[in-house]
Write a protein that holds these residues in place. Structure first.
Motif, short mmCIF file in Angstrom:
data_model
loop_
_atom_site.label_atom_id
_atom_site.label_comp_id
_atom_site.label_asym_id
_atom_site.label_seq_id
_atom_site.Cartn_x
_atom_site.Cartn_y
_atom_site.Cartn_z
N SER A 89 0.73 -1.14 0.01
CA SER A 89 -0.06 0.03 -0.07
C SER A 89 0.78 1.28 -0.01
N SER B 202 -3.26 4.83 1.15
CA SER B 202 -4.52 3.79 0.57
C SER B 202 -5.38 4.45 -0.46
N SER C 41 -2.97 -1.27 -4.64
CA SER C 41 -4.38 -1.76 -4.22
C SER C 41 -4.56 -2.96 -4.65
#
Length: 960
Positions: free
Chosen positions: A141, A868, A146
């Motif tokens: 991350s 993120s 992702s």
């Protein structure tokens, strides 16, 4: 190397000049000195890279043990460098744990097993003092990743994620390091997680049935065993065997690296050479393939399935493995029976109501294939024998060549369209590449399959049909019933909660020294990326160029859905079986088929969609045909029986799925009588429907505000001209109800809504809290940070505290759901979810409740949370097919530019206090309403009442 573009130009005979400059379909293959294969596919259409490591070892290489799947889980636990603060000290304890698992596997006396498990638990707690949990996930991350995940099949194990291109060096370093010396830390916790996964599959309505079918179908081949392994073997894992599996199969020559996306091939190659050449060379064991004997005549089998009223049968034949010379011809033969337009011989049985449902299946694994026909006889009077006789009659038509050249050529064209469509964007292309690598097939061989399709003759199809649809087959029939489940006992272990959850390894610190190019996030430009035109006050045309193939899509999206008009789901089903005033169903669908086009219908919560696909050189004829259908569709009361029967089956099956039940229960709790399941048309009313009733609904739909989405090679002017000529857009006069919204219910005290499901191995638990009004921008942006922090990914509080540390659930999530931005004064919703073994329900709820009531504050995570969200924005940038739909949805929600730009700008200045403030304002002191579906006999209901008054609901309370 030939490009697929050249092959498609030859195969379809259509104009692909617009795509000839594109390199998106080129795949370059390299081999490192250690034997590792690398496939590089450079595509700059989206600002991301999809990366995958394919290991050609799966469940068939360790039959029934579950070792391949266990090992996949352990590959997320780190290495001797990743995930530890002192590996030398940790290793002493891990070696002792490994020895204890060998001792456990050899022990049958329950008292001794309990003692050994407690010793393992004590050692695990001690070893956790050195563990940095989830450090691998956090590194992915941190460096732009992702969608981190993995999958184990019979033939392969695949590890993959999407990442931002500027982090190529870090991605390659982390993912190659991962393969050098994986460490089996925190195994006791992960063992319980895998048990939870097996319980989940056991609760799926078709799970136990498929296990028995495959066991009979493939015996004695390893494909006969479940990928996840048997319960007996899962309870007796040997870490030494797992290490042996790694050493034998995770060698360079047995692996492939796949990269597809926004990178420069020449710049990437040295990075991959430096990192992935470190993987051990060697050859994987070559096992002798187990022969699967042919069926002898008509072999019979009965299986239990828990849906009354409905009969079902299957005819199982021996199919072909991947790479078989008959694969292309057999695919066409199966399409003769069922195809996208519903013109196949078995499709016609359904359309003519001679049978309720019938579908041919054709799947290929590396060493065997599945060829089968699933049949559901008519609900009344029809016998298995009568249904089977009808099916064989249609199969024999293929064997005898009872089909026209026109249909034959159109099915070849359909196959080519599917090939091309699968290669249009990074994600779907990467899936194809992963599949090819796991099968040992080259990219060039895949391209040649298109030419093979073009070269097929009628005789080829007849020959494979005769060869594989033989008189030697397995005939499976259903009897109503259920199989017993392996309900594992809750372990009496002390949770392993590592004390170094926020620490950083020396490896991670060194990784920070790698240079990173600064790249700005890419946002959608509403004006440049998508062309728009107003065709009328309530009709907007959106167009996007297709830079890869000459396949078009045209979606008519009417702005009304099943929440406002519950009959739309029935309508979408009904429309699939109709013709027009001038064309029968068969004639209409055949014309589409010959053009290489398809037409389908779909109903969602807020939209009714007509989907049209085809080749651009037939755009005019296709749109004319579709336009005539929309205007002149003809009711057929005979076909309404199919809709009614489907509704009957759906209702009978609904309450055999705990996921279905809990969704209905949650809707009831959140929205009361506005629940989608209570507003749906009851079966008693469905039975009274006439075809005209549903077409009256369609007439209303056709007057609703509509967005038209075209993606292809034609100009917006050409598309507009044809749509105005073929579609009756002047009928669209009703604006969408922009204010429609289901207000969540407010509760003034905690409560537990419970529905008993005695057959369930797992409990599914939802928590619901109605939040505050979220009109201000800060609240909406802070909610995104909170969702990621609380339950949005593998590093979230819920994942770590409930799954990772305590193994109390396999599925966990927790998110704050926002109302539409354009609606003022509306509240958001906080929804959490977990599924857990029944006797763990209270333990899991206790942890979830504590997280909601007193959320831990970990300010050191804020930068990771922000990263993120940045990764999600960058890596979720839509492909060209999805661009216009994304823009239209943003506009309908009140945005005049990409909202992600404001989101990233807004969260950049936020800190942990913003998450805490949002949590305290919207969640902390509010009553929690729990929604549970589970087996009350395995839950202490008195203790459950501590979470609020228990309100038991029945089927009729949640489902009409």
């Amino acid at each position: 190397m030939k490009t697929l573009l050249t092959m498609m130009l030859f195969a379809t005979g259509t104009n692909l000049l617009a795509a000839q400059s594109s390199k998106a379909l080129e795949v370059k293959e390299y081999k490192l000195n250690n034997g590792l294969t690398i496939w590089l596919n450079e595509d700059h259409s989206q600002p991301k890279v999809f990366g995958a490591v394919v290991v050609k070892a799966g469940a068939k290489d360790c039959p029934d043990t579950g070792i391949a799947h266990y090992f996949e889980h352990m590959m997320f636990k780190g290495t001797d460098k990743i995930g530890t603060i002192n590996y030398e000290a940790e290793k002493v304890l891990l070696d002792s744990i490994s020895a204890k698992y060998d001792e456990l596997a050899a022990t049958e006396e329950e008292e001794d097993r309990t003692r050994i498990q407690k010793e393992i638990n004590e050692l695990s707690i001690r070893s956790s003092e050195y563990v940095i949990p989830n450090e691998f996930n956090r590194l992915i991350s941190k460096y732009g990743g992702s969608g981190l995940n993995a999958a184990t099949s019979y033939d392969a194990t695949i590890y993959f994620n999407t990442f931002s291109p500027q982090y190529m060096a870090q991605w390659a370093e982390i993912n190659s390091e991962r393969l050098l010396n994986p460490v089996f830390r925190l195994f006791q916790s992960e063992l319980e997680t895998v048990y939870e996964e097996k319980n989940m599959y056991g609760d799926f309505i078709g799970g136990p049935v498929m296990d028995r079918l495959l066991a009979r179908y493939f015996a004695p081949h390893p494909y006969a065993y479940p990928i996840i392994g048997s319960t007996k073997n899962l309870k007796n894992p040997r870490l030494t065997e797992m290490r042996k599996f790694f050493e034998e199969y995770y060698v360079a020559s047995n692996m492939a690296l796949i990269l597809s996306g926004d990178f420069d091939t020449e710049a990437v190659l040295p990075i991959l050479e430096r990192t992935f050449s470190r993987i051990r060379p060697g050859e994987a064991p070559k096992k002798e393939m187990v022969a699967i004997p042919p069926f002898k005549g008509k072999e019979k089998m009965k299986v239990k399935f828990p849906v009354p009223l409905v009969r079902a049968m299957g005819l199982g034949f021996r199919g072909v493995p991947a790479n078989h010379e008959d694969q292309a011809a057999l695919a066409i033969a199966v399409n003769m029976l069922n195809n996208a337009n519903g013109t196949g011989f078995l499709d016609k049985l359904m359309v003519d109501r001679k049978i309720m449902a019938c579908m041919a299946m054709n799947e290929s694994m590396n060493e065997a294939g599945i060829l089968a026909v699933a049949v559901i006889p008519k609900l009344m009077l029809q016998t298995y024998g009568g249904a089977e006789k009808l099916v064989w009659r249609e199969i024999n038509r293929v064997k005898e060549g009872d089909f026209t050249d026109e249909i034959f050529n159109s099915l070849k064209q359909e196959q080519r369209r599917q090939y091309a469509s699968n290669l249009e964007n990074i994600d779907s292309r990467a899936r194809i590449m992963m599949s090819l690598c796991s099968q040992g097939k080259s990219w060039d061989e895949y391209l040649q399959e298109v030419a093979k399709i073009n070269a097929l003759t009628r005789e080829d199809i007849m020959q494979v049909a005769r060869k594989y649809f033989s008189e030697n087959y397995l005939c499976v029939t259903k009897k109503t019933g259920k199989y017993p489940k392996d309900n594992l006992k809750k372990p009496d272990f002390t949770p392993v909660v590592p004390r170094n959850s926020e620490s950083v390894s020396e490896y991670a610190k060194k990784l920070e020294q790698l240079p990173t190019q600064i790249v700005k996030s890419h946002f959608i430009d509403f004006e440049k990326d998508v062309q728009t035109a107003k065709l009328s006050p309530l009709v907007t045309l959106y167009t996007v160029a297709n830079p890869v193939t000459d396949i078009f899509t045209l979606n008519l999206i009417y702005q009304i859905g099943t929440l406002e008009q519950p009959k739309l789901g029935l309508l979408a089903n009904y429309m699939q079986f109709l013709g027009t005033d001038s064309l029968s169903f068969q004639d209409f669908r055949t014309r589409l088929q010959v053009l290489g086009s398809t037409m389908s219908f779909d109903a969602s919560d807020k939209q009714f969609v007509v989907r049209i696909t085809g080749f651009d050189n037939h755009f005019k004829e296709t749109v004319q045909l579709a336009g005539d259908f929309i205007l002149q569709v003809k009711a057929d009361d005979k076909q309404i029986r199919q809709v009614i029967n489907d509704a009957k089956v759906t209702e009978k099956a609904f309450f055999e799925s705990s996921d279905n039940i809990v969704n209905a229960l949650l809707e009831k709790v959140k929205y009361g009588e506005q629940s989608r399941y209570l507003r749906k048309l009851p079966l008693s009313e469905v039975k009274k429907l006439k075809g005209k009733d549903l077409l009256d609904v369609f007439a209303d739909v056709r007057r609703m505000e509509c967005d038209l989405h075209y993606c292809g090679t034609l100009s917006i002017e050409q598309v507009e001209e044809q749509l105005n000529a073929s579609m009756s857009l002047k009928d669209i006069t009703i604006a969408a109800d922009a204010t429609y919204f289901r207000e969540p219910k407010e509760y003034d005290k905690p409560a537990v809504y419970f529905m008993d499901m005695p057959t369930a191995s797992q409990s599914i638990v939802y928590g619901f809290v109605k939040g505050e009004v979220t009109d201000d921008l800060w609240s909406r942006q802070a909610s995104r940070l909170f969702s990621v922090y609380f339950g949005g990914d593998m590093s979230s509080l819920m994942f770590q505290e409930i799954r990772e540390f305590r193994s109390l659930a396999y599925r966990v999530s927790g998110r704050y759901l926002l109302p539409p931005r354009k609606l003022e004064g509306k509240a958001g919703e906080f929804v959490t979810m977990l599924s857990t073994q029944s006797d763990k329900t209270l333990d899991a709820m206790a942890v979830m409740n504590s997280l909601i009531r007193e959320m831990p504050e970990k300010p050191e995570r804020i930068s990771m949370i922000k990263q993120s969200i940045i990764n999600q924005v960058n890596n979720d940038y839509p492909s060209f097919r999805d661009l216009s739909d994304k823009v239209a949805s943003y506009k309908r929600n009140g945005f005049d530019c990409d909202p992600n730009e404001a989101l990233l700008s807004g969260i950049s200045g936020m800190e942990m206090m913003d998450i805490i403030r949002f949590y305290r304002h919207n969640i902390r002191l509010k009553p929690i309403v729990y929604v549970i579906v589970g087996n009350s006999r395995r839950i202490d209901m008195k203790t459950l009442a501590d979470y609020g008054e228990i309100i038991r609901l029945r089927k009729k309370d949640v489902y009409k």
